[in-house]
Design a protein around this motif. Sequence first.
Motif, PDB file in Angstrom:
ATOM      1  N   SER A 149       0.777  -1.136  -0.038  1.00  0.00           N
ATOM      2  CA  SER A 149      -0.026   0.001   0.058  1.00  0.00           C
ATOM      3  C   SER A 149       0.777   1.195   0.022  1.00  0.00           C
ATOM      4  O   SER A 149       0.352   2.384  -0.440  1.00  0.00           O
ATOM      5  CB  SER A 149      -0.917  -0.125   1.047  1.00  0.00           C
ATOM      6  OG  SER A 149      -0.267  -0.200   2.485  1.00  0.00           O
ATOM      7  N   VAL A 150       2.097   0.993   0.352  1.00  0.00           N
ATOM      8  CA  VAL A 150       3.051   2.497   0.504  1.00  0.00           C
ATOM      9  C   VAL A 150       3.418   2.662  -0.848  1.00  0.00           C
ATOM     10  O   VAL A 150       3.381   3.917  -1.222  1.00  0.00           O
ATOM     11  CB  VAL A 150       4.281   1.963   1.008  1.00  0.00           C
ATOM     12  CG1 VAL A 150       5.342   3.106   0.967  1.00  0.00           C
ATOM     13  CG2 VAL A 150       4.129   1.645   2.417  1.00  0.00           C
ATOM     14  N   GLY A 151       3.378   1.929  -1.879  1.00  0.00           N
ATOM     15  CA  GLY A 151       3.575   2.316  -3.295  1.00  0.00           C
ATOM     16  C   GLY A 151       2.377   3.049  -3.900  1.00  0.00           C
ATOM     17  O   GLY A 151       2.600   4.159  -4.540  1.00  0.00           O
ATOM     18  N   GLU A 152       1.285   2.425  -3.651  1.00  0.00           N
ATOM     19  CA  GLU A 152       0.126   3.221  -4.134  1.00  0.00           C
ATOM     20  C   GLU A 152      -0.066   4.575  -3.497  1.00  0.00           C
ATOM     21  O   GLU A 152      -0.299   5.670  -4.085  1.00  0.00           O
ATOM     22  CB  GLU A 152      -1.002   2.593  -3.542  1.00  0.00           C
ATOM     23  CG  GLU A 152      -2.539   3.071  -4.331  1.00  0.00           C
ATOM     24  CD  GLU A 152      -3.581   2.226  -3.643  1.00  0.00           C
ATOM     25  OE1 GLU A 152      -4.813   2.874  -3.683  1.00  0.00           O
ATOM     26  OE2 GLU A 152      -3.480   1.528  -2.780  1.00  0.00           O
ATOM     27  N   ALA A 153      -0.066   4.869  -2.155  1.00  0.00           N
ATOM     28  CA  ALA A 153       0.204   6.205  -1.379  1.00  0.00           C
ATOM     29  C   ALA A 153       1.090   7.038  -2.159  1.00  0.00           C
ATOM     30  O   ALA A 153       0.943   8.262  -2.287  1.00  0.00           O
ATOM     31  CB  ALA A 153       0.500   6.017   0.100  1.00  0.00           C
ATOM     32  N   GLY A 154       2.355   6.481  -2.296  1.00  0.00           N
ATOM     33  CA  GLY A 154       3.473   7.529  -2.839  1.00  0.00           C
ATOM     34  C   GLY A 154       3.138   7.934  -4.226  1.00  0.00           C
ATOM     35  O   GLY A 154       3.296   8.878  -4.509  1.00  0.00           O
ATOM     36  N   LEU A 155       2.261   6.907  -5.089  1.00  0.00           N
ATOM     37  CA  LEU A 155       1.856   7.376  -6.446  1.00  0.00           C
ATOM     38  C   LEU A 155       1.009   8.534  -6.288  1.00  0.00           C
ATOM     39  O   LEU A 155       1.126   9.377  -7.064  1.00  0.00           O
ATOM     40  CB  LEU A 155       1.415   6.224  -7.265  1.00  0.00           C
ATOM     41  CG  LEU A 155       0.926   6.519  -8.544  1.00  0.00           C
ATOM     42  CD1 LEU A 155       1.837   6.993  -9.547  1.00  0.00           C
ATOM     43  CD2 LEU A 155       0.361   5.070  -9.078  1.00  0.00           C
ATOM     44  N   TRP A 156      -0.242   8.426  -5.561  1.00  0.00           N
ATOM     45  CA  TRP A 156      -1.052   9.369  -5.313  1.00  0.00           C
ATOM     46  C   TRP A 156      -0.535  10.631  -4.841  1.00  0.00           C
ATOM     47  O   TRP A 156      -0.864  11.804  -5.252  1.00  0.00           O
ATOM     48  CB  TRP A 156      -2.236   9.001  -4.390  1.00  0.00           C
ATOM     49  CG  TRP A 156      -3.457   8.142  -4.918  1.00  0.00           C
ATOM     50  CD1 TRP A 156      -3.251   6.804  -5.189  1.00  0.00           C
ATOM     51  CD2 TRP A 156      -4.475   8.517  -5.470  1.00  0.00           C
ATOM     52  NE1 TRP A 156      -4.495   6.410  -5.717  1.00  0.00           N
ATOM     53  CE2 TRP A 156      -5.378   7.501  -5.793  1.00  0.00           C
ATOM     54  CE3 TRP A 156      -5.036  10.068  -5.462  1.00  0.00           C
ATOM     55  CZ2 TRP A 156      -6.605   7.581  -6.511  1.00  0.00           C
ATOM     56  CZ3 TRP A 156      -6.362   9.963  -6.049  1.00  0.00           C
ATOM     57  CH2 TRP A 156      -6.911   8.896  -6.464  1.00  0.00           C
ATOM     58  N   TYR A 157       0.201  10.531  -3.895  1.00  0.00           N
ATOM     59  CA  TYR A 157       1.127  11.713  -3.378  1.00  0.00           C
ATOM     60  C   TYR A 157       1.929  12.361  -4.545  1.00  0.00           C
ATOM     61  O   TYR A 157       1.885  13.913  -4.530  1.00  0.00           O
ATOM     62  CB  TYR A 157       1.937  11.429  -2.307  1.00  0.00           C
ATOM     63  CG  TYR A 157       2.491  12.704  -1.844  1.00  0.00           C
ATOM     64  CD1 TYR A 157       1.829  13.943  -1.298  1.00  0.00           C
ATOM     65  CD2 TYR A 157       3.985  12.609  -1.279  1.00  0.00           C
ATOM     66  CE1 TYR A 157       2.635  14.932  -0.759  1.00  0.00           C
ATOM     67  CE2 TYR A 157       4.504  13.603  -0.631  1.00  0.00           C
ATOM     68  CZ  TYR A 157       3.795  14.800  -0.450  1.00  0.00           C
ATOM     69  OH  TYR A 157       4.515  15.996   0.162  1.00  0.00           O
ATOM     70  N   ALA A 158       2.712  11.501  -5.135  1.00  0.00           N
ATOM     71  CA  ALA A 158       3.560  12.322  -6.190  1.00  0.00           C
ATOM     72  C   ALA A 158       2.536  13.033  -7.304  1.00  0.00           C
ATOM     73  O   ALA A 158       2.945  14.276  -7.781  1.00  0.00           O
ATOM     74  CB  ALA A 158       4.318  11.229  -7.080  1.00  0.00           C
ATOM     75  N   VAL A 159       1.427  12.377  -7.830  1.00  0.00           N
ATOM     76  CA  VAL A 159       0.612  12.886  -8.719  1.00  0.00           C
ATOM     77  C   VAL A 159      -0.038  14.393  -8.120  1.00  0.00           C
ATOM     78  O   VAL A 159      -0.243  15.487  -8.886  1.00  0.00           O
ATOM     79  CB  VAL A 159      -0.602  11.985  -9.358  1.00  0.00           C
ATOM     80  CG1 VAL A 159      -1.525  12.637 -10.375  1.00  0.00           C
ATOM     81  CG2 VAL A 159       0.386  10.711 -10.151  1.00  0.00           C
ATOM     82  N   MET A 160      -0.716  14.266  -6.974  1.00  0.00           N
ATOM     83  CA  MET A 160      -1.340  15.481  -6.420  1.00  0.00           C
ATOM     84  C   MET A 160      -0.373  16.440  -6.372  1.00  0.00           C
ATOM     85  O   MET A 160      -0.746  17.610  -6.541  1.00  0.00           O
ATOM     86  CB  MET A 160      -2.016  15.126  -4.973  1.00  0.00           C
ATOM     87  CG  MET A 160      -3.339  14.045  -5.348  1.00  0.00           C
ATOM     88  SD  MET A 160      -4.679  14.541  -6.461  1.00  0.00           S
ATOM     89  CE  MET A 160      -5.264  15.881  -5.373  1.00  0.00           C
ATOM     90  N   THR A 161       0.880  16.164  -5.873  1.00  0.00           N
ATOM     91  CA  THR A 161       1.726  17.372  -5.403  1.00  0.00           C
ATOM     92  C   THR A 161       2.349  18.044  -6.611  1.00  0.00           C
ATOM     93  O   THR A 161       2.571  18.958  -6.817  1.00  0.00           O
ATOM     94  CB  THR A 161       2.955  16.777  -4.292  1.00  0.00           C
ATOM     95  OG1 THR A 161       3.458  18.069  -3.870  1.00  0.00           O
ATOM     96  CG2 THR A 161       3.954  15.919  -5.208  1.00  0.00           C
ATOM     97  N   GLN A 162       2.387  17.280  -7.584  1.00  0.00           N
ATOM     98  CA  GLN A 162       3.006  17.783  -9.004  1.00  0.00           C
ATOM     99  C   GLN A 162       1.911  18.557  -9.638  1.00  0.00           C
ATOM    100  O   GLN A 162       2.190  19.613 -10.160  1.00  0.00           O
ATOM    101  CB  GLN A 162       3.830  16.712  -9.923  1.00  0.00           C
ATOM    102  CG  GLN A 162       4.706  16.073  -9.164  1.00  0.00           C
ATOM    103  CD  GLN A 162       6.172  17.086  -8.745  1.00  0.00           C
ATOM    104  OE1 GLN A 162       6.274  17.963  -9.643  1.00  0.00           O
ATOM    105  NE2 GLN A 162       6.550  17.114  -7.601  1.00  0.00           N
ATOM    106  N   LEU A 163       0.710  18.150  -9.789  1.00  0.00           N
ATOM    107  CA  LEU A 163      -0.378  19.036 -10.017  1.00  0.00           C
ATOM    108  C   LEU A 163      -0.423  20.084  -9.307  1.00  0.00           C
ATOM    109  O   LEU A 163      -0.819  21.372  -9.856  1.00  0.00           O
ATOM    110  CB  LEU A 163      -1.660  18.133 -10.133  1.00  0.00           C
ATOM    111  CG  LEU A 163      -1.895  16.900 -11.014  1.00  0.00           C
ATOM    112  CD1 LEU A 163      -3.205  16.254 -10.694  1.00  0.00           C
ATOM    113  CD2 LEU A 163      -1.671  17.504 -12.577  1.00  0.00           C
ATOM    114  N   GLY A 164      -0.334  20.068  -7.884  1.00  0.00           N
ATOM    115  CA  GLY A 164      -0.370  21.334  -7.218  1.00  0.00           C
ATOM    116  C   GLY A 164       0.789  22.075  -7.529  1.00  0.00           C
ATOM    117  O   GLY A 164       0.692  23.685  -7.675  1.00  0.00           O
ATOM    118  N   PHE A 165       2.015  21.626  -7.956  1.00  0.00           N
ATOM    119  CA  PHE A 165       3.031  22.457  -8.357  1.00  0.00           C
ATOM    120  C   PHE A 165       2.711  23.323  -9.669  1.00  0.00           C
ATOM    121  O   PHE A 165       3.320  24.370  -9.845  1.00  0.00           O
ATOM    122  CB  PHE A 165       4.315  21.643  -8.227  1.00  0.00           C
ATOM    123  CG  PHE A 165       5.444  22.307  -8.792  1.00  0.00           C
ATOM    124  CD1 PHE A 165       6.207  23.039  -7.683  1.00  0.00           C
ATOM    125  CD2 PHE A 165       6.089  22.357  -9.989  1.00  0.00           C
ATOM    126  CE1 PHE A 165       7.293  23.785  -7.991  1.00  0.00           C
ATOM    127  CE2 PHE A 165       7.271  23.141 -10.279  1.00  0.00           C
ATOM    128  CZ  PHE A 165       7.835  23.823  -9.451  1.00  0.00           C
TER     129      PHE A 165
END
Length: 728
Positions: A212-228
């Motif tokens: 589940s850590v990999g899935e969480a990291g993927l969501w976090y990476a996508v959301m934080t880069q869209l915010g950026f």
Amino acid sequence: MNAIGPALAVAASLAGAGSLSGALTPPRFRPLAAGLCTAALGAAGIVAGAAALVGSRYDLWLPDLLPLAGVRLAVDALSGLFLTVTGAVTMAASIYGIGYASPGGAHDEAAPAGGGRDLAAAEAYGVGHAPGSGDRSGGSPGGAQLGAAREPGVRHAHGVRSRGAQAVLPLFAFALLLVPAAASVSTFLLLWELMALTSLLLVLAEHRERSSVGEAGLWYAVMTQLGFVLLLAGLGLFAARAGGESFADLRAGAAGMSPAVRGTVFVATAAAFTSKAGLAPLHAWLPRAHPEAPSHVSALMSAAMVNLGVYGVLRVGFDLLGGGPAWWWLLLTAAGGLSAVYGILQAAMAADLKRLLAYSTSENMGLVVVGAGAAGLFRAAGDEPLAALALAAALLHVVNHSAFKALLFCTAGSVLRATGLRDLDRLGGLRARMPATAGLFALGALGAVALPPGNGFVSEWLLLQALVHGFAVPGAATAVVLPVAVAVIALSAGLAAAVFVKALGVGFFARPRSEPAARAAESPPAMLAGMGLLAAACAVLALAPGLLGAPLARATAAAGLTGGTSVAGAGLSVRLHHTSASLYPLWVALALVAGVAAVAGLTRLPARRRRRRDARLWDCGGGAPTPRMAYTATSFAEPLQRVFDDVLAPEQDVDVTPVRESAYLVRRVRFQRLVPDRIEHRLYLPLLTALSRTATRARHLATGSVHLYLAYGLFGLVTLLAVLVVGW
């Protein structure tokens, strides 16, 4: 002497030393070396922030450090408040992290494989499963167990004690400290991205232990880069129209911009900042990333990093843009109110302890944004003192939330380290086995439920005072929005009480429901020391909030709002031109203690007069109670789920397996009830499905022809030039 510059220089040196220590020190001493450097870095941040809060300012320009623009730093009282909070959380969490990463506990034992419920639900929904629900036959929600069995010592090479995790932690803490000190667009974006990337690496630290850590990291990476991307677009437009990228140039050029440009800048940057703060509907990364990160990293993210989203809204909206029309702040208030109610409802349904705390962060950040939105609304209406009061309440809640939420995540980490579990339905009995952790969790929960004498009560009371006094502000917007905002705060406070009664009662006071919970042991001294620092901060903030009176006044003034000090003396004092109110938390706490002592004494008096005799209680013939007879977290939340059934939209499934020889005889009945995150299910899942279909169809464009690819490039270049010509 100005202590800000030397303190930041020391912090930079400690960040480098801590990173090298984490990368080069032998595994046995790695957590100690990196943790001490990071804790000292946090102390340096406290010194720099405190110096700014007492009136010092600091400016630095390093023209050769960053190509073209250089690096600009500036620290005022608003920056100082966030520097102080970040430094305090960093220091306590780093001390805690030394013990958390040390050998021992469930981290180093072979943990049983987690149930398949989380993976099955993730496959069913495509965006992850619902917390606190599902098959009661086994497993744990959200990857609540540590994952597949591993040999003891694996975490020496991977996980929280790895070279990568220990080397990145000081860099993450340093980025958290420097983001509020940035004074130009390029510097701010650089530090913002450094904060995002280092936090992502820390979230992924335990990816070998849990899928589940990999899935969480993927969501976090996508959301934080869209915010950026949104942040880059908003600040880039701001700098282009202002004629410079330093914050001084932005302030000077904001007044000459058209309302459309100002509004576009505010909406784009506010969306990016509120996403980082974890506000709904841009919160999807938060209940995934915070639970899966190591617990001291979760404390840093939930009690320090999300604050910088609020800082960005205040810096851009109030300071750089100089305020704006009422519709800006109505949008912000609506987003905060939605996040407050939705976040605490999801927390009420969650059975994963860290996921529950993550949703609680979304709720509290929503309350902070409600205060910021109300401040902007009052300023747009011309009531500067009331705007300053609302902003002071929001900033005070930032401070209080950081203290109790960091404490709660650390105590949750202690439970995880001792048992290997996050599922409240499998915990219980921890009060007797981990008394210090249970008491500290109760103190943090008292702050989270906003009841006296908890520290969260102080700031929410001040926020309510600002909103109630705002009823006198003329205008249809305030007449409609403010009563709704008051109702939102009241509803979220009531639901928060239910949430933390569930967490404390089921997790700590009920009977143990699993062997790991029955074998739990208290945390090591370093972890208790870190939690003790946070508990002391909660106590001071709860009993003597007047200590923050002058710092809050300077911080609100640095944001461009002047209205006097709203917190003064031994308590809280609200003085406006038409009314006043006061609250003295210390006296409230003493009165509560006296009342409890009096009731306890009166109940013992009759018992002393009569002779007591021990006798076995009548059990109605049912025998001694077992853990199966007690409420679980899921059953505790079921009445609330029924009340908010239309909002939560739960889904259930009954699978009946008959006996092979006869369809009339039942062999097994499997009941599954899911309470999915409705925003994810209705917003993100269709979006992800549409993107997947588009990507599948787009494969036909990749024919392998070089001539076609050159045509794509030419078409894109011509389109871009046409857009630039039309835009200018």
